[in-house]
Design a protein around this motif. Structure first.
Motif, mmCIF file in Angstrom:
data_model
loop_
_atom_site.group_PDB
_atom_site.id
_atom_site.type_symbol
_atom_site.label_atom_id
_atom_site.label_comp_id
_atom_site.label_asym_id
_atom_site.label_seq_id
_atom_site.Cartn_x
_atom_site.Cartn_y
_atom_site.Cartn_z
ATOM 1 N N ASP A 5 13.719 28.912 26.992
ATOM 2 C CA ASP A 5 14.071 28.500 28.344
ATOM 3 C C ASP A 5 13.077 29.154 29.315
ATOM 4 O O ASP A 5 12.319 30.056 28.939
ATOM 5 N N THR A 6 13.104 28.726 30.550
ATOM 6 C CA THR A 6 12.221 29.276 31.577
ATOM 7 C C THR A 6 12.313 30.797 31.651
ATOM 8 O O THR A 6 11.297 31.484 31.790
ATOM 9 N N THR A 21 9.352 24.714 23.151
ATOM 10 C CA THR A 21 9.987 24.493 24.444
ATOM 11 C C THR A 21 9.846 23.018 24.784
ATOM 12 O O THR A 21 9.398 22.238 23.941
ATOM 13 N N VAL A 25 9.839 22.753 31.281
ATOM 14 C CA VAL A 25 9.857 24.197 31.547
ATOM 15 C C VAL A 25 8.592 24.600 32.305
ATOM 16 O O VAL A 25 8.642 25.402 33.238
ATOM 17 N N ARG A 26 7.470 24.014 31.952
ATOM 18 C CA ARG A 26 6.196 24.339 32.624
ATOM 19 C C ARG A 26 6.287 24.070 34.119
ATOM 20 O O ARG A 26 5.757 24.820 34.932
ATOM 21 N N GLU A 28 8.770 24.440 36.030
ATOM 22 C CA GLU A 28 9.612 25.441 36.701
ATOM 23 C C GLU A 28 8.912 26.787 36.865
ATOM 24 O O GLU A 28 9.437 27.673 37.533
ATOM 25 N N LEU A 29 7.747 26.939 36.254
ATOM 26 C CA LEU A 29 7.048 28.226 36.257
ATOM 27 C C LEU A 29 5.951 28.284 37.310
ATOM 28 O O LEU A 29 5.322 27.268 37.620
ATOM 29 N N THR A 74 16.298 19.864 32.778
ATOM 30 C CA THR A 74 15.523 20.732 31.882
ATOM 31 C C THR A 74 16.448 21.439 30.902
ATOM 32 O O THR A 74 16.160 21.510 29.697
#
Length: 152
Positions: A5-6, A21, A25-26, A28-29, A74
């Motif tokens: 997860d993030t 993953t 997720v990418r 959210e980063l 997500t």
């Protein structure tokens, strides 16, 4: 296989095991955490795109536990990926842990303690106070909104 997860990227989760993953997720980063994602992807992290059947199973389980509205798209895709890969979900999100338990998906927590017990949430009318086991858009008695409530 660990499905990250993030929070796993933010808290610098590290393992010698295989990791995976989902692409969302990418998104959210930011900054260093995004670089960490890209470095791990370059080092062989698997990017899983779950199929619609697994996503539907997750939505059904989340609806049953009362966590559906607490999950992001997500989150749903991560749970579906863990389900498909028979992996261990790495997250600190309590709603995700609760749904994972309902799906019999293993969970490893990072910075917080895990859930103590799985829950099937109830919903309480904000107007008349009646409680329901299933989520409704509005109270079928008085028409007021409902709020998620821990079962007693």
């Amino acid at each position: 296989m660990y499905v990250l997860d993030t929070s796993a990227f933010i808290d610098e989760f590290d393992t010698a095991e295989s990791i995976a993953t989902v692409p969302a997720v990418r998104e959210e980063l930011e900054k260093e955490d995004a670089y960490r994602f890209e470095a791990m992807e370059g080092a062989g992290m698997h990017i899983q795109i779950p199929d619609e059947g697994a996503i539907a199973r997750v939505r059904q389980a989340a609806s049953t536990t009362g966590d559906l509205e607490a999950l992001s798209e997500t989150d749903i895709r991560l749970l579906a990926a863990a389900l498909e890969l028979d992996g261990t979900l790495v997250t600190d999100d309590y709603a995700m842990q609760n749904v994972a338990d309902a799906l019999e998906v293993d969970v490893e927590v990072i910075a917080k303690e895990g859930i103590e017990e799985p829950r099937n949430w109830h919903f309480q009318c904000q107007g008349c106070g009646r409680e329901f086991e299933e989520r409704h858009e509005r109270c079928p008695i008085c028409g007021s909104g409902l709020a998620r409530k821990k079962p007693s």
